[in-house]
Scaffold this active site. Structure first.
Site: not given
Ligand code: NI
Length: 466
Positions: A264, A405
Protein backbone atom coordinates in the site's frame (compact mmCIF):
# COMPACT_ATOMS: atom_id res chain seq x y z
CA UNK A 1 -13.06 19.99 -4.02
CA UNK A 2 -9.37 19.63 -3.43
CA UNK A 3 -8.15 22.95 -4.70
CA UNK A 4 -4.84 22.51 -2.85
CA UNK A 5 -3.69 19.75 -5.11
CA UNK A 6 -4.75 21.22 -8.41
CA UNK A 7 -3.09 24.54 -7.67
CA UNK A 8 0.22 23.15 -6.52
CA UNK A 9 3.30 22.96 -8.72
CA UNK A 10 4.81 19.70 -9.97
CA UNK A 11 7.40 18.63 -7.44
CA UNK A 12 9.68 17.46 -10.25
CA UNK A 13 10.69 21.14 -10.45
CA UNK A 14 12.86 20.43 -7.39
CA UNK A 15 15.10 17.54 -8.49
CA UNK A 16 16.13 16.45 -5.01
CA UNK A 17 12.71 16.82 -3.37
CA UNK A 18 11.71 13.63 -1.58
CA UNK A 19 8.12 12.93 -0.63
CA UNK A 20 8.02 11.23 2.74
CA UNK A 21 4.74 9.50 3.50
CA UNK A 22 4.01 7.89 6.84
CA UNK A 23 0.87 6.24 8.09
CA UNK A 24 -0.28 4.91 11.42
CA UNK A 25 -3.05 2.55 10.44
CA UNK A 26 -4.47 2.08 13.92
CA UNK A 27 -4.70 5.72 14.87
CA UNK A 28 -5.67 6.91 11.40
CA UNK A 29 -2.69 9.19 10.96
CA UNK A 30 -1.38 9.89 7.46
CA UNK A 31 1.31 12.46 6.74
CA UNK A 32 3.01 13.29 3.49
CA UNK A 33 5.76 15.90 3.83
CA UNK A 34 8.72 17.09 1.78
CA UNK A 35 12.43 16.75 2.41
CA UNK A 36 14.89 18.68 0.27
CA UNK A 37 18.56 17.82 0.89
CA UNK A 38 19.74 20.99 -0.89
CA UNK A 39 17.51 23.12 1.36
CA UNK A 40 18.15 21.69 4.85
CA UNK A 41 15.97 24.35 6.48
CA UNK A 42 12.97 23.10 4.53
CA UNK A 43 13.62 19.54 5.61
CA UNK A 44 14.01 20.64 9.21
CA UNK A 45 10.80 22.68 9.48
CA UNK A 46 8.77 20.09 7.56
CA UNK A 47 9.95 17.31 9.88
CA UNK A 48 9.34 19.46 12.96
CA UNK A 49 5.83 20.29 11.83
CA UNK A 50 4.94 16.65 11.26
CA UNK A 51 6.45 15.63 14.59
CA UNK A 52 4.56 18.35 16.47
CA UNK A 53 1.25 17.61 14.76
CA UNK A 54 1.52 13.86 15.33
CA UNK A 55 2.51 14.28 18.98
CA UNK A 56 -0.33 16.73 19.64
CA UNK A 57 -2.82 14.44 17.91
CA UNK A 58 -1.69 11.39 19.86
CA UNK A 59 -1.79 13.38 23.10
CA UNK A 60 -5.38 14.41 22.42
CA UNK A 61 -6.51 10.95 21.30
CA UNK A 62 -5.20 8.49 23.86
CA UNK A 63 -6.40 4.88 23.76
CA UNK A 64 -9.19 3.75 26.03
CA UNK A 65 -7.27 1.73 28.66
CA UNK A 66 -10.21 -0.56 29.40
CA UNK A 67 -10.66 -1.68 25.79
CA UNK A 68 -7.34 -0.78 24.17
CA UNK A 69 -9.23 0.92 21.35
CA UNK A 70 -8.52 4.32 19.88
CA UNK A 71 -11.16 7.00 19.39
CA UNK A 72 -12.31 7.38 15.80
CA UNK A 73 -10.22 10.45 15.13
CA UNK A 74 -8.10 11.25 12.11
CA UNK A 75 -5.03 13.30 11.24
CA UNK A 76 -4.14 13.92 7.60
CA UNK A 77 -1.25 16.24 6.76
CA UNK A 78 -0.10 16.93 3.21
CA UNK A 79 2.51 19.27 1.76
CA UNK A 80 2.31 21.02 -1.60
CA UNK A 81 4.84 23.05 -3.56
CA UNK A 82 3.37 26.49 -4.36
CA UNK A 83 6.28 28.72 -5.44
CA UNK A 84 9.74 28.12 -6.82
CA UNK A 85 12.58 30.09 -8.38
CA UNK A 86 16.32 30.38 -7.92
CA UNK A 87 15.68 32.56 -4.86
CA UNK A 88 12.42 31.40 -3.36
CA UNK A 89 10.56 28.23 -2.48
CA UNK A 90 7.18 27.87 -0.76
CA UNK A 91 5.58 24.79 0.75
CA UNK A 92 1.95 24.88 1.75
CA UNK A 93 0.75 22.36 4.28
CA UNK A 94 -2.87 21.49 4.84
CA UNK A 95 -3.68 19.54 7.95
CA UNK A 96 -7.07 17.95 8.40
CA UNK A 97 -7.88 16.89 11.91
CA UNK A 98 -11.03 15.37 13.26
CA UNK A 99 -11.92 14.21 16.72
CA UNK A 100 -14.53 11.83 15.37
CA UNK A 101 -17.56 14.07 15.64
CA UNK A 102 -16.36 16.77 13.29
CA UNK A 103 -13.20 18.13 11.83
CA UNK A 104 -11.51 20.95 10.03
CA UNK A 105 -8.47 21.84 7.98
CA UNK A 106 -5.64 24.15 8.95
CA UNK A 107 -3.39 25.83 6.39
CA UNK A 108 0.21 26.94 6.71
CA UNK A 109 2.61 28.21 4.06
CA UNK A 110 6.33 28.08 4.75
CA UNK A 111 8.48 30.43 2.67
CA UNK A 112 12.20 29.86 2.12
CA UNK A 113 14.82 32.35 0.90
CA UNK A 114 17.18 30.08 -1.02
CA UNK A 115 20.14 32.47 -1.23
CA UNK A 116 21.13 31.82 2.37
CA UNK A 117 18.48 29.39 3.44
CA UNK A 118 16.07 31.05 5.82
CA UNK A 119 12.56 30.19 6.86
CA UNK A 120 10.23 33.13 6.39
CA UNK A 121 6.61 33.85 7.23
CA UNK A 122 3.81 35.89 5.72
CA UNK A 123 5.01 39.11 7.38
CA UNK A 124 8.30 38.86 5.44
CA UNK A 125 6.40 39.13 2.16
CA UNK A 126 5.52 42.74 3.04
CA UNK A 127 7.65 45.83 3.40
CA UNK A 128 7.05 48.38 6.18
CA UNK A 129 4.70 48.01 9.14
CA UNK A 130 2.35 50.40 7.33
CA UNK A 131 2.34 48.14 4.25
CA UNK A 132 1.58 45.14 6.44
CA UNK A 133 -1.25 47.00 8.17
CA UNK A 134 -2.67 48.05 4.81
CA UNK A 135 -2.57 44.48 3.52
CA UNK A 136 -4.44 43.29 6.59
CA UNK A 137 -7.04 46.01 5.98
CA UNK A 138 -7.53 44.78 2.40
CA UNK A 139 -7.91 41.21 3.69
CA UNK A 140 -10.47 42.32 6.24
CA UNK A 141 -12.48 44.22 3.63
CA UNK A 142 -12.43 41.25 1.26
CA UNK A 143 -13.35 38.83 4.04
CA UNK A 144 -16.30 40.82 5.30
CA UNK A 145 -17.66 41.48 1.81
CA UNK A 146 -17.58 37.75 1.06
CA UNK A 147 -21.10 36.44 1.47
CA UNK A 148 -19.79 33.23 2.98
CA UNK A 149 -18.05 35.09 5.77
CA UNK A 150 -20.61 36.32 8.24
CA UNK A 151 -18.14 38.19 10.38
CA UNK A 152 -19.98 41.31 11.44
CA UNK A 153 -18.00 41.46 14.64
CA UNK A 154 -14.61 41.01 12.99
CA UNK A 155 -12.68 44.28 13.48
CA UNK A 156 -9.07 43.24 13.35
CA UNK A 157 -7.08 40.30 12.07
CA UNK A 158 -4.52 38.76 14.36
CA UNK A 159 -1.22 38.09 12.54
CA UNK A 160 -1.47 34.40 13.44
CA UNK A 161 -4.59 34.06 11.28
CA UNK A 162 -2.55 35.01 8.22
CA UNK A 163 -0.08 32.13 8.20
CA UNK A 164 -1.01 30.88 4.73
CA UNK A 165 -0.65 33.48 2.01
CA UNK A 166 0.11 32.50 -1.60
CA UNK A 167 -0.15 34.12 -5.02
CA UNK A 168 -2.12 32.88 -8.00
CA UNK A 169 -1.01 32.96 -11.65
CA UNK A 170 -2.33 36.53 -12.01
CA UNK A 171 -0.40 37.78 -9.00
CA UNK A 172 -3.40 38.13 -6.68
CA UNK A 173 -2.73 37.28 -3.05
CA UNK A 174 -4.70 34.30 -1.73
CA UNK A 175 -5.20 34.18 2.01
CA UNK A 176 -6.36 30.84 3.36
CA UNK A 177 -8.06 30.82 6.73
CA UNK A 178 -8.23 27.73 8.87
CA UNK A 179 -11.70 26.24 9.06
CA UNK A 180 -13.79 28.07 11.67
CA UNK A 181 -10.98 30.49 12.53
CA UNK A 182 -13.03 33.55 11.59
CA UNK A 183 -15.65 32.75 14.17
CA UNK A 184 -18.69 30.56 14.50
CA UNK A 185 -20.48 32.34 11.67
CA UNK A 186 -18.14 31.07 8.95
CA UNK A 187 -18.88 28.12 6.75
CA UNK A 188 -16.09 25.73 5.80
CA UNK A 189 -12.76 26.86 4.44
CA UNK A 190 -12.40 30.50 3.48
CA UNK A 191 -9.94 31.81 0.92
CA UNK A 192 -9.83 35.57 0.54
CA UNK A 193 -8.36 37.21 -2.57
CA UNK A 194 -6.57 40.56 -2.50
CA UNK A 195 -6.21 41.96 -6.02
CA UNK A 196 -2.79 42.10 -7.65
CA UNK A 197 -2.87 45.89 -8.06
CA UNK A 198 -3.62 46.34 -4.36
CA UNK A 199 -0.95 43.96 -3.16
CA UNK A 200 1.94 44.79 -5.48
CA UNK A 201 2.82 48.15 -3.89
CA UNK A 202 2.99 46.61 -0.43
CA UNK A 203 5.48 43.82 -1.04
CA UNK A 204 9.01 43.62 0.32
CA UNK A 205 11.88 42.70 -2.02
CA UNK A 206 11.43 39.10 -0.91
CA UNK A 207 7.66 39.38 -1.41
CA UNK A 208 8.18 40.54 -5.00
CA UNK A 209 10.46 37.56 -5.68
CA UNK A 210 7.94 35.29 -3.99
CA UNK A 211 5.14 36.55 -6.17
CA UNK A 212 7.16 36.00 -9.35
CA UNK A 213 8.10 32.51 -8.15
CA UNK A 214 4.38 31.77 -7.78
CA UNK A 215 3.21 33.35 -11.05
CA UNK A 216 5.91 31.91 -13.27
CA UNK A 217 7.78 29.21 -11.39
CA UNK A 218 11.16 28.07 -12.64
CA UNK A 219 12.83 24.72 -11.92
CA UNK A 220 15.51 24.53 -9.29
CA UNK A 221 18.90 23.60 -10.62
CA UNK A 222 21.46 22.69 -8.04
CA UNK A 223 25.03 23.92 -8.34
CA UNK A 224 27.06 21.60 -10.54
CA UNK A 225 23.98 19.92 -11.93
CA UNK A 226 23.10 19.83 -15.59
CA UNK A 227 19.68 20.63 -16.95
CA UNK A 228 19.26 16.94 -17.84
CA UNK A 229 19.01 16.07 -14.17
CA UNK A 230 15.85 18.13 -13.73
CA UNK A 231 13.64 15.33 -14.97
CA UNK A 232 15.06 12.18 -13.40
CA UNK A 233 13.81 8.85 -14.69
CA UNK A 234 11.90 10.45 -17.56
CA UNK A 235 12.58 8.65 -20.78
CA UNK A 236 14.67 6.06 -19.00
CA UNK A 237 14.59 2.99 -21.15
CA UNK A 238 13.99 -0.38 -19.64
CA UNK A 239 15.14 -3.62 -21.10
CA UNK A 240 13.38 -6.12 -18.85
CA UNK A 241 11.22 -8.59 -20.65
CA UNK A 242 7.71 -8.66 -19.23
CA UNK A 243 7.08 -11.33 -16.64
CA UNK A 244 4.39 -13.96 -17.18
CA UNK A 245 0.95 -12.41 -16.80
CA UNK A 246 -0.47 -14.25 -13.82
CA UNK A 247 -3.75 -15.22 -15.46
CA UNK A 248 -1.85 -17.34 -17.95
CA UNK A 249 -0.24 -19.46 -15.30
CA UNK A 250 -3.26 -21.66 -14.67
CA UNK A 251 -3.06 -21.63 -10.89
CA UNK A 252 -6.08 -22.93 -9.00
CA UNK A 253 -6.09 -21.63 -5.43
CA UNK A 254 -8.80 -24.13 -4.48
CA UNK A 255 -6.22 -26.90 -4.75
CA UNK A 256 -2.96 -25.03 -4.15
CA UNK A 257 -1.67 -23.08 -1.17
CA UNK A 258 -1.93 -19.50 -2.36
CA UNK A 259 -1.11 -16.18 -0.71
CA UNK A 260 -1.58 -12.64 -2.01
CA UNK A 261 1.06 -10.14 -0.95
CA UNK A 262 -0.22 -6.57 -1.08
CA UNK A 263 1.69 -3.30 -0.90
CA UNK A 264 0.00 0.00 0.00
CA UNK A 265 0.67 3.74 -0.17
CA UNK A 266 3.28 3.66 -2.97
CA UNK A 267 4.85 3.64 -5.36
CA UNK A 268 7.81 5.04 -3.44
CA UNK A 269 11.55 5.42 -4.00
CA UNK A 270 12.16 1.72 -3.20
CA UNK A 271 9.36 0.25 -5.32
CA UNK A 272 11.76 -0.46 -8.20
CA UNK A 273 13.94 -2.59 -5.91
CA UNK A 274 10.82 -4.37 -4.66
CA UNK A 275 9.73 -5.16 -8.21
CA UNK A 276 13.19 -6.65 -8.85
CA UNK A 277 12.75 -8.95 -5.83
CA UNK A 278 9.25 -9.99 -6.82
CA UNK A 279 10.43 -10.79 -10.32
CA UNK A 280 13.28 -12.93 -9.05
CA UNK A 281 10.90 -14.71 -6.69
CA UNK A 282 8.17 -15.21 -9.32
CA UNK A 283 5.71 -13.45 -7.03
CA UNK A 284 2.89 -11.56 -8.75
CA UNK A 285 1.51 -9.18 -6.12
CA UNK A 286 -1.04 -6.43 -5.72
CA UNK A 287 -0.18 -2.76 -5.32
CA UNK A 288 -2.70 -0.33 -3.83
CA UNK A 289 -1.38 3.01 -5.01
CA UNK A 290 -2.36 6.55 -4.04
CA UNK A 291 -3.19 9.05 -6.78
CA UNK A 292 -0.35 11.50 -6.09
CA UNK A 293 2.23 8.69 -6.02
CA UNK A 294 0.83 7.23 -9.25
CA UNK A 295 1.18 10.68 -10.79
CA UNK A 296 4.76 10.91 -9.49
CA UNK A 297 5.91 7.50 -10.72
CA UNK A 298 3.85 6.36 -13.72
CA UNK A 299 6.86 4.32 -14.91
CA UNK A 300 6.54 2.16 -11.79
CA UNK A 301 2.88 1.47 -12.55
CA UNK A 302 3.81 0.51 -16.09
CA UNK A 303 6.41 -1.88 -14.73
CA UNK A 304 3.88 -3.39 -12.31
CA UNK A 305 1.41 -3.99 -15.11
CA UNK A 306 3.95 -5.43 -17.53
CA UNK A 307 5.42 -7.75 -14.90
CA UNK A 308 2.10 -9.35 -14.02
CA UNK A 309 1.15 -7.44 -10.88
CA UNK A 310 -2.29 -6.13 -10.12
CA UNK A 311 -2.92 -2.43 -9.44
CA UNK A 312 -5.53 -1.30 -6.94
CA UNK A 313 -6.87 2.09 -5.92
CA UNK A 314 -5.83 3.45 -2.50
CA UNK A 315 -7.55 6.85 -3.01
CA UNK A 316 -6.05 10.28 -3.55
CA UNK A 317 -5.68 11.88 -0.12
CA UNK A 318 -5.63 8.77 2.07
CA UNK A 319 -8.54 10.08 4.13
CA UNK A 320 -10.75 7.76 6.11
CA UNK A 321 -13.66 7.25 3.70
CA UNK A 322 -16.17 6.75 6.49
CA UNK A 323 -15.89 10.43 7.42
CA UNK A 324 -16.38 11.77 3.89
CA UNK A 325 -19.50 12.65 1.90
CA UNK A 326 -20.50 10.50 -1.07
CA UNK A 327 -19.25 13.17 -3.47
CA UNK A 328 -15.90 13.30 -1.69
CA UNK A 329 -15.56 9.51 -1.72
CA UNK A 330 -16.32 9.44 -5.43
CA UNK A 331 -13.72 12.14 -6.08
CA UNK A 332 -11.09 10.31 -4.00
CA UNK A 333 -11.59 7.18 -6.08
CA UNK A 334 -12.16 8.74 -9.50
CA UNK A 335 -9.16 11.05 -9.42
CA UNK A 336 -6.92 8.16 -8.49
CA UNK A 337 -8.41 5.96 -11.20
CA UNK A 338 -7.81 8.70 -13.76
CA UNK A 339 -4.15 8.79 -12.76
CA UNK A 340 -3.84 4.98 -12.91
CA UNK A 341 -5.54 4.93 -16.32
CA UNK A 342 -3.18 7.59 -17.56
CA UNK A 343 -0.23 5.36 -16.65
CA UNK A 344 -1.46 1.90 -17.68
CA UNK A 345 -4.52 2.55 -19.89
CA UNK A 346 -6.98 0.96 -17.51
CA UNK A 347 -8.43 1.87 -14.15
CA UNK A 348 -7.82 -0.07 -10.95
CA UNK A 349 -9.55 -3.43 -10.68
CA UNK A 350 -9.69 -3.31 -6.87
CA UNK A 351 -9.90 -0.74 -4.08
CA UNK A 352 -8.42 -0.74 -0.60
CA UNK A 353 -9.83 1.87 1.81
CA UNK A 354 -7.20 3.83 3.77
CA UNK A 355 -6.84 2.50 7.33
CA UNK A 356 -9.24 -0.28 6.33
CA UNK A 357 -12.03 2.14 7.23
CA UNK A 358 -15.10 1.36 5.13
CA UNK A 359 -18.86 0.99 5.31
CA UNK A 360 -21.66 -0.02 2.95
CA UNK A 361 -21.71 3.43 1.36
CA UNK A 362 -17.99 3.56 0.58
CA UNK A 363 -18.06 -0.06 -0.61
CA UNK A 364 -20.84 0.71 -3.05
CA UNK A 365 -19.12 3.86 -4.33
CA UNK A 366 -15.87 1.97 -4.90
CA UNK A 367 -17.56 0.24 -7.88
CA UNK A 368 -14.87 -2.46 -7.63
CA UNK A 369 -14.29 -5.18 -5.03
CA UNK A 370 -13.00 -3.77 -1.71
CA UNK A 371 -9.92 -5.57 -0.42
CA UNK A 372 -8.95 -5.72 3.25
CA UNK A 373 -6.42 -8.18 4.75
CA UNK A 374 -6.11 -10.96 7.32
CA UNK A 375 -2.36 -10.71 7.93
CA UNK A 376 -1.18 -7.37 9.28
CA UNK A 377 2.62 -7.21 9.38
CA UNK A 378 2.46 -3.87 11.28
CA UNK A 379 5.39 -2.84 9.09
CA UNK A 380 4.33 0.84 9.30
CA UNK A 381 4.69 0.71 13.06
CA UNK A 382 7.95 -1.04 13.87
CA UNK A 383 9.85 -0.43 10.58
CA UNK A 384 11.82 -3.54 11.42
CA UNK A 385 12.80 -6.02 8.70
CA UNK A 386 13.02 -9.01 11.08
CA UNK A 387 9.52 -8.37 12.42
CA UNK A 388 8.02 -8.00 8.93
CA UNK A 389 9.57 -11.31 7.86
CA UNK A 390 8.39 -13.00 11.03
CA UNK A 391 4.80 -11.74 10.88
CA UNK A 392 4.36 -12.49 7.18
CA UNK A 393 5.68 -16.04 7.44
CA UNK A 394 4.10 -17.05 10.76
CA UNK A 395 0.62 -15.58 10.25
CA UNK A 396 0.00 -16.53 6.65
CA UNK A 397 -2.50 -19.32 6.01
CA UNK A 398 -3.72 -20.61 2.65
CA UNK A 399 -5.87 -17.87 1.14
CA UNK A 400 -4.32 -15.05 3.15
CA UNK A 401 -4.03 -11.45 2.05
CA UNK A 402 -0.89 -9.92 3.59
CA UNK A 403 -0.73 -6.17 4.25
CA UNK A 404 2.58 -4.36 3.74
CA UNK A 405 3.70 -0.90 2.60
CA UNK A 406 6.25 -0.44 -0.16
CA UNK A 407 7.07 3.08 1.05
CA UNK A 408 9.16 1.64 3.90
CA UNK A 409 12.71 0.49 3.06
CA UNK A 410 12.52 -1.96 5.99
CA UNK A 411 9.61 -3.70 4.25
CA UNK A 412 11.26 -3.80 0.85
CA UNK A 413 14.33 -5.34 2.53
CA UNK A 414 12.13 -8.03 4.10
CA UNK A 415 10.54 -9.27 0.89
CA UNK A 416 13.27 -11.64 -0.41
CA UNK A 417 13.18 -13.57 2.88
CA UNK A 418 9.37 -13.56 2.97
CA UNK A 419 9.33 -15.03 -0.52
CA UNK A 420 11.80 -17.80 0.28
CA UNK A 421 10.19 -18.52 3.67
CA UNK A 422 6.67 -18.88 2.29
CA UNK A 423 7.92 -20.82 -0.73
CA UNK A 424 9.55 -23.28 1.69
CA UNK A 425 6.13 -23.75 3.29
CA UNK A 426 4.69 -24.60 -0.11
CA UNK A 427 2.99 -21.33 -0.98
CA UNK A 428 2.36 -19.95 -4.45
CA UNK A 429 2.22 -16.17 -4.82
CA UNK A 430 -0.78 -14.76 -6.64
CA UNK A 431 -2.57 -11.48 -7.18
CA UNK A 432 -5.71 -10.81 -5.16
CA UNK A 433 -7.97 -11.52 -8.15
CA UNK A 434 -6.22 -14.85 -8.77
CA UNK A 435 -6.44 -15.68 -5.07
CA UNK A 436 -10.22 -15.37 -5.08
CA UNK A 437 -10.44 -17.84 -7.95
CA UNK A 438 -13.24 -18.49 -10.39
CA UNK A 439 -15.89 -17.82 -7.72
CA UNK A 440 -14.46 -14.39 -8.10
CA UNK A 441 -14.91 -11.01 -6.61
CA UNK A 442 -17.95 -8.79 -6.70
CA UNK A 443 -17.95 -5.03 -6.94
CA UNK A 444 -19.15 -3.38 -3.75
CA UNK A 445 -18.27 -6.41 -1.58
CA UNK A 446 -15.34 -6.50 0.86
CA UNK A 447 -12.89 -9.37 1.28
CA UNK A 448 -10.18 -10.03 3.87
CA UNK A 449 -9.04 -13.42 2.56
CA UNK A 450 -10.06 -16.17 0.16
CA UNK A 451 -12.54 -18.83 1.26
CA UNK A 452 -10.52 -21.32 3.31
CA UNK A 453 -10.02 -24.59 1.47
CA UNK A 454 -11.61 -27.55 3.23
CA UNK A 455 -8.33 -29.48 3.25
CA UNK A 456 -6.56 -26.68 5.13
CA UNK A 457 -5.31 -28.83 8.02
CA UNK A 458 -3.64 -31.39 5.76
CA UNK A 459 -1.73 -28.63 4.07
CA UNK A 460 -0.18 -27.14 7.13
CA UNK A 461 3.39 -28.26 7.32
CA UNK A 462 5.97 -27.32 9.88
CA UNK A 463 4.98 -24.71 12.41
CA UNK A 464 1.33 -23.81 12.13
CA UNK A 465 0.49 -20.22 11.43
CA UNK A 466 -1.55 -18.23 13.91
NI1 NI B 1 -2.52 3.22 3.38
Amino acid sequence: MDRQNTDSLPISLVPDLEVVAQSDEHRRIYTRHFEVPSVPEATRVQRELVKDEVEAFKGANVPDVSTGTFPVAELNLRSHLTALSGQVMAIRVNTYESSGTGGGTRYLTQWFALGGPRVLGTRDLFDSDDDWAEFKEFVLQAATSDTLVLTGSLRELDDSLLDSVNFDAQGNALVEFDDNSLGAGTIGPVTVTVAAEQVSALLSDFGALARTASMSPSPRIQPGQSQDAVAPEAGRSRSQEPGPPSSRRGIDCRTEKCVALTFDDGPGPKTGALLDSLRRGDAPSTFFVTGPNAMLRPDMLQRMASEGHEIGNHTWNHRSLTSLSSAQIRSEIDRTNDMISRAVNQPATLMRPPFGAHNSISDRLASTPVILWDVDTLDWKHRNTEKVVDAAIKQTRPGSIVLMHDIHPSTVAAVPRILSGLKDKGYTFVTVTELMGPAGLEAGESYAHAPRPAKLDNWETGKAGR
